[in-house]
Write an enzyme that holds these catalytic residues in place. Structure first.
Site, mmCIF file in Angstrom:
data_model
loop_
_atom_site.group_PDB
_atom_site.id
_atom_site.type_symbol
_atom_site.label_atom_id
_atom_site.label_comp_id
_atom_site.label_asym_id
_atom_site.label_seq_id
_atom_site.Cartn_x
_atom_site.Cartn_y
_atom_site.Cartn_z
ATOM 1 N N LYS A 289 5.398 -10.205 -7.270
ATOM 2 C CA LYS A 289 5.452 -8.781 -6.950
ATOM 3 C C LYS A 289 4.107 -8.123 -7.227
ATOM 4 C CE LYS A 289 8.931 -7.339 -5.768
ATOM 5 N NZ LYS A 289 9.574 -7.294 -4.446
ATOM 6 N N HIS B 144 2.822 -5.356 -1.012
ATOM 7 C CA HIS B 144 3.510 -4.107 -0.669
ATOM 8 C C HIS B 144 2.524 -2.965 -0.436
ATOM 9 C CE1 HIS B 144 7.483 -5.601 -2.698
ATOM 10 N NE2 HIS B 144 7.242 -6.159 -1.520
#
Length: 362
Positions: free
Chosen positions: A64, A83
């Site tokens: 992540k 992201h």
């Protein structure tokens, strides 16, 4: 809390056998113990030591986003879910750190084969877990009316999760005229949607109660009243362009609304094109739901957890890492790999966008 790993001990062993050197940082939250990596030949080093000790040519493989509250330049080539390629919150800042440090992002979300299909994804398990949490929240609303849904914890395996859900459904439907919920899965034909449908079936939801929508059903454009006619809505689409919203506040406020649970597996919370514009925050395993304000007194809870597969962390990691392995082998000759070249070209394109945007604000 995230428990998954992009590189499992089994995958690490196969890479070591192919003459890769694998260094693994200590972790108390990862589903795989440090010793599992050590036993297959990995070098174990302190947590976050990559920042100061990793060689300049090392690939930093993670899962992540990078640690928060850090704006230091990034010098390495990072393989992770950044992201930041779809204008999510903070996209300019993270790309600027790579620009200053002359580093590179090879984003796991955008490793595509020659047919444009992702070489590895958590999508199936994200949909599977999303449906599980959605159904459990629906059960909670009936069994524990008016009480906030509590903390989520990972399950040791799929069987334990399915068994738990079946028991919860047995208790909940007694308070629902012995009727199972109607579950609408948006994007039902994709990898993620298939996972959601699969869990519904394994949990015992009748086939007639599983409403499967995909591109054909949504081609007319939203909003869709059919969503609020269902009890549970699981959104599994892959958003790559602006589309009309799926639901609106007007539909949510309608006295005819049956919907009481939304699970946005896609989790485009900070994306300006989010087709579910009724919430603004990501939820977490500690606080899995956020209520939606409505003039309709029926509850409506949103689940917007961006790491749902960690509900089954070992199985999710094994599935993802196995799929990723052939592409990792190709790192030995990255310049001739279409997958890695495509990922790097996309990074350079997004980096140019960020630099252009920041220059325009000067």
């Amino acid at each position: 809390m995230e428990h998954r790993a992009a590189l499992t001990p089994e995958t690490a062993k196969k890479l070591i056998d192919a003459d890769f050197h694998i260094t693994v940082e200590e972790s108390i939250q990862r589903i795989f113990d440090d010793d599992e990596y050590k036993k297959v030949g990995c070098t174990i080093v302190p947590f976050q030591s990559w920042k100061t000790d990793a060689p300049s040519d090392a690939y930093i493989v993670g899962l992540k986003e990078l640690p928060e509250n850090d704006d230091s330049p990034l010098h390495h080539t990072h393989i992770f879910f950044a992201h930041c390629f779809k204008n999510q919150g903070g996209w300019k800042e993270i790309l600027s750190r790579f620009d200053v440090g002359k580093g590179t992002i090879l984003d796991l979300e955008f490793l595509n084969d020659d047919k444009g299909r992702r070489v590895a994804a958590f999508g199936f398990m994200a949909g599977f877990a999303g449906a599980a949490v959605s159904i459990d929240v629906w059960c909670h609303q009936l069994i524990n009316k008016g009480q906030v849904y509590g903390e989520l914890k990972p399950y040791p395996n799929e069987e334990a999760l399915v068994d738990f859900t079946k028991k919860r459904l047995t208790a909940a439907i007694k308070k629902h005229n012995n009727q199972y919920p109607n579950v609408m899965v948006m994007g039902a034909l994709g990898r993620c949607g298939s996972g959601a449908v699969d869990f519904c079936r394994k949990a015992g939801i009748p086939e007639a109660n599983i409403i499967k929508w995909d591109m054909n059903e949504t081609k007319k454009g939203g909003p869709f009243k059919e969503i609020t006619d269902s009890d549970i809505f699981v959104n599994c689409i892959y958003l790559n362009k602006k589309i009309p919203p799926f639901i609106t506040q007007e539909l949510i406020d309608s006295s005819e609304r049956q919907l009481s649970v939304i699970c946005d597996v896609s989790c485009d919370t900070t994306n300006p094109n989010n087709p579910i514009p009724v919430y603004t925050i990501n939820t977490t395993f500690d606080k899995p739901t956020v209520p939606v304000k409505s003039s309709n007194t029926r509850p409506l809870d949103v689940i917007s957890i961006d790491h749902l597969p960690t509900l089954l962390p070992r199985e999710s990691s094994n599935m993802f890492s196995d799929d990723l392995l052939p592409t990792l082998y190709a790192l030995k000759d990255r310049s001739s790999s279409p997958v890695w070249k495509g990922a790097e070209n996309l990074f350079l394109e997004k980096l140019a966008d960020a630099k252009k945007y920041l220059k325009s604000k000067l």
